[in-house]
Design an enzyme around this catalytic site. Structure first.
Site, mmCIF file in Angstrom:
data_model
loop_
_atom_site.group_PDB
_atom_site.id
_atom_site.type_symbol
_atom_site.label_atom_id
_atom_site.label_comp_id
_atom_site.label_asym_id
_atom_site.label_seq_id
_atom_site.Cartn_x
_atom_site.Cartn_y
_atom_site.Cartn_z
ATOM 1 N N TRP A 244 4.609 16.139 -1.889
ATOM 2 C CA TRP A 244 5.553 15.720 -3.008
ATOM 3 C C TRP A 244 4.956 15.941 -4.316
ATOM 4 C CZ3 TRP A 244 7.246 10.106 -4.650
ATOM 5 C CH2 TRP A 244 6.072 9.427 -4.892
ATOM 6 N N ASP A 245 3.687 15.797 -4.382
ATOM 7 C CA ASP A 245 3.023 15.839 -5.779
ATOM 8 C C ASP A 245 3.827 17.152 -6.456
ATOM 9 O OD1 ASP A 245 1.471 14.737 -3.866
ATOM 10 O OD2 ASP A 245 -0.139 14.453 -5.646
ATOM 11 N N GLU A 374 1.644 3.713 0.550
ATOM 12 C CA GLU A 374 1.124 4.115 1.589
ATOM 13 C C GLU A 374 0.608 2.964 2.328
ATOM 14 O OE1 GLU A 374 -0.801 7.529 0.040
ATOM 15 O OE2 GLU A 374 0.404 8.955 1.202
ATOM 16 N N GLN A 443 2.025 1.631 -4.937
ATOM 17 C CA GLN A 443 2.656 2.079 -6.306
ATOM 18 C C GLN A 443 3.930 1.705 -6.148
ATOM 19 O OE1 GLN A 443 3.699 6.192 -6.468
ATOM 20 N NE2 GLN A 443 2.299 6.407 -4.326
#
Ligand code: NAG
Ligand code: NAG
Ligand code: NAG
Ligand code: NAG
Ligand code: NAG
Ligand code: NAG
Ligand code: NAG
Ligand code: NAG
Ligand code: NAG
Length: 648
Positions: A244-245, A374, A443
């Site tokens: 997804w980066d 995560e 995050q």
């Protein structure tokens, strides 16, 4: 296999030449001291081949080695690395190391008392098999005869038994062990290589060269890594894998500033659609499931099993990127490409099969996932995952409204009943079922609902999400702080945005503005994911840029420490726009002759036709640019309250 990069050539050219000058405020990163840490040297790349200067490796787009989860980008010895050492032991030599981001040229200048040696390196943009190293001697010089040894081979290990051993050819000329300078002038004119891309898309930060430079370097590292032929950003960390980066962090600024290059990145996902169908089949689902990390074949190569098993949101992130494309490009040829539609439909099909109906609640749920946070897995009903899935399920209809196709009604039905966790008591979005607001997260996952997902919510909810997750977010990757800044700017709280915006820059190291994944210098280095987030915090934060179905919203404000910003060459509906502001005035100019656009102001409620080349100035305020003279939503309804499900 529709993949041109494979079996490419790699050259080193070694010529004597003249200097190339390319100086502009903020575009040059120079230092007299080499970085203490070798990983902080800059990279040069043309998206096909690239290297970190002075490193021992060159990497080529699409070239991987290794079976399954051991797949990594293949390392090619760097014949380009030319270290000039001890050539004049008796003299005092001063050295300057410069990355000229404007031209993509890296240069080292060694100055002695009576001579000057310049080493110039760049990745050629036109002849993209070329990594060029030039040595120039400023006094007198003579051309040498050079021999050309040839190296040829294949990668050592295939990713799957069927995927084959990719051939690779390396041509190079030997570097002479010493250079004798004789009398008389000689030297070959070098190719002057200018990346004209900056003219058609960049961000200028006015009145602060340091900040301007940090933005240019983010643009440089991402844009120089964009290939012309292949479909994947030149591999950085994480073994050069795609996740997804690329879709969520690097792609959005490319879409806004270089709409013509954005399809290159979408192609990664079109090319691997078949592999993703296979991956879905293996996990017992329908449609296409994108691997958390993919490489050559598109099959899963994630070395960390929990992410392979649970981090499914990536398949929604691909849909988000496609959706952003539809909103920014409008009805354009790519939307009619069969790959586009097939990908959109196959993703929706996956989410339909991945959702389970909770009969007592009458809602669809998604169980056993790893959210972008995560640290928590497997969880049920990750709010990010459920909403991105809902968006993916609505995309076939959204697309079909634009290009006039037919989408199966089941997608919309499942989307309409997708459960989005919400705590009505505390008036915020819990990250997943059972989340309590004292649990630390990797995050700010919940805040991504506001941006980039653009979930419609009240300002109170947006504020609560920001407040709660700001307290519970750990060290976080840089992007998370950029997303917090965007949230506070949405709420006009520039004071709260400022510290979070600058917090991103803790990840920026050394003279060449190299980002690391972690603020303490650890993790992936040259973390262009973080630089993508940083650019978004300017475009979507200080620029206030938001694509909606019927408009592009803007609310331009200067970055703190600057007197203004200028987004040059923003691409919208086939048009190019320059948008700039200082602390009072916003100026919009349409610089192209695409579809007619109207500027809608929120304060005076004017509708101003944007005529090519005619700037429009007004006091800074929320604005909208639209091809519609009448917006689908009431004028003035800008910002967080705009529902995004409407279709224009
Ligand atoms: C080099 O610099 C040092 C100190 O700056 C000086 O003493 C020395 O004479 C210089 N050597 C030459 C060859 O110029
Ligand atoms: C790759 O690894 C798998 C096991 O993960 C094994 O079954 C397969 O034989 C290996 N293939 C090759 C070409 O080594
Ligand atoms: C996917 O597979 C289908 C059927 O096997 C084939 O027609 C199509 O060309 C493939 N697409 C890509 C992008 O490889
Ligand atoms: C179904 O929804 C109800 C009501 O929201 C909830 O209490 C229950 O836990 C859910 N069941 C499952 C299996 O998730
Ligand atoms: C998620 O839901 C499943 C039922 O599909 C249940 O077995 C499991 O315990 C739930 N997981 C969590 C973490 O609540
Ligand atoms: C978090 O708060 C809940 C109540 O909301 C409590 O049950 C739990 O023990 C707390 N956890 C921690 C780690 O403080
Ligand atoms: C966040 O932490 C600060 C400082 O500890 C505290 O004052 C504030 O109430 C907390 N906010 C929320 C929403 O928990
Ligand atoms: C932010 O300020 C603008 C005026 O500059 C206003 O139109 C907008 O509604 C405000 N947004 C919020 C969320 O308060
Ligand atoms: C540039 O911005 C930074 C960050 O706000 C600030 O520290 C610095 O003083 C500014 N420089 C100038 C010349 O204004």
């Amino acid at each position: 296999m529709g993949f041109c990069g494979v079996g490419g050539f790699l050259f080193l050219v070694f010529v004597f030449g003249k200097n190339i000058a390319a100086d502009k405020d903020g575009w040059d990163l120079c230092t007299d001291t080499p970085p203490a840490d070798a990983k902080l040297w800059p990279s040069i790349s043309n998206g096909h081949v690239g290297t970190v200067v002075h490193s021992d490796s060159v990497y080529m787009n699409g070239l991987y080695n290794g079976n399954g989860t051991t797949s990594t980008r293949a390392r090619i010895p760097a014949f380009t690395a030319l270290d000039v050492i001890n050539f004049a032991p008796d003299e005092n030599v001063s050295t300057t190391y410069c990355l000229h981001m404007n031209s993509g040229i890296y240069k080292e200048i060694y100055r002695g008392d009576h001579w000057r040696v310049t080493v110039t390196m760049y990745a050629h943009r036109v002849f993209n098999r070329l990594l060029v190293t030039e040595l120039t001697v400023a006094t007198d010089g003579q051309q040498r005869k050079l021999t050309i040894p040839l190296k040829y081979g294949t990668i050592l290990e295939a990713e799957t038994p069927e995927s084959g051993l990719t051939p690779v050819h390396v041509y190079y000329k030997t570097v002479p062990l010493d250079v004798t300078v004789e009398s008389g002038h000689s030297g070959t004119e070098t190719l002057v290589f200018l990346m004209s891309v900056w003219d058609t898309g960049r961000i200028d930060v006015i009145g602060n060269v340091t900040l301007a430079s940090s933005v240019y370097s983010a643009l440089y590292y991402i844009t120089s890594a964009m290939p012309l032929e292949e479909d994947t950003v030149w591999p950085f960390g994480y073994n050069g894998h795609v996740f997804w980066d690329q879709d969520t962090w690097m792609y959005p600024p490319v879409l806004v500033l270089h709409g013509d290059l954005a399809p290159v990145l979408l192609n990664t996902r079109f090319r691997t659609l078949n592999a993703s169908r296979e991956f879905a089949r293996r996990t017992g689902h329908s449609g296409a499931q994108y691997a958390w990390e993919s490489a050559f074949t598109g099959l899963d190569v994630t070395p960390w099993p929990p992410a392979q098993d649970y981090e499914h949101h990536v398949t929604g992130d691909v849909a988000l990127a496609l959706r952003q494309y539809v909103m920014m490009a409008g009805d354009s040829p790519l939307l009619h490409d069969v790959h586009f539609r097939e990908t959109v439909f196959a993703i929706a099909e996956f989410w339909k099969s991945r959702s389970v109906l909770n009969r007592s609640a009458g809602m669809y749920e998604i169980h056993n996932v790893m959210p972008p946070d995560e640290w928590h897995y497997p969880v049920n009903n990750s709010v990010y995952t459920n909403y991105v899935a809902k968006m993916a399920l609505l995309l076939p209809h959204f697309l079909c409204d634009v290009i006039h196709c037919l989408a199966p009604p089941e997608f919309e039905q499942v989307a309409g009943k997708m459960y989005i966790p919400f705590d009505a008591d505390k008036n915020y979005h819990p990250e997943y079922d059972g989340y309590t607001k004292n649990v630390s997260v990797k995050q700010g996952d919940g805040i991504l609902l506001g941006f980039p997902l653009q979930l419609a919510m009240t300002s109170d909810v947006r504020r609560n999400d920001l407040e709660i997750y700001e307290n519970t977010t750990g060290a976080g990757p840089a992007m998370t702080w950029g997303m917090f800044a965007i949230g506070w700017l949405e709420l006009n709280q520039t004071d709260r945005a400022e510290g979070l915006f600058f917090r991103q820059l803790l990840n920026k190291y050394g003279a060449f503005n190299i980002w690391t994944e972690d603020a303490d210098g650890g993790g992936v280095t040259n973390f262009i994911t973080g630089q993508g987030g940083y650019l978004q915090s300017i475009i979507h934060g200080y620029g206030g840029v938001r694509p909606y179905a019927d408009r592009l919203a803007l609310h331009c404000r200067p970055v703190p420490g600057s007197t203004g910003i200028s987004i040059v060459g923003l691409d919208y509906l086939g048009n190019s726009l320059d948008i700039s502001c200082d602390d009072r005035i916003t100026k919009v100019v349409r610089t192209s002759h695409g579809r007619q656009l109207y500027l809608h102001t929120s304060l005076t409620r004017e509708i101003i036709p944007l005529r090519p080349g005619v700037p429009v100035d007004m006091p800074s305020q929320p604005l909208a640019i639209s091809s519609y003279q009448t917006l689908k939503l009431p004028i003035g309804q800008f910002g967080v309250n705009v529902p995004v499900e409407i279709v224009g």
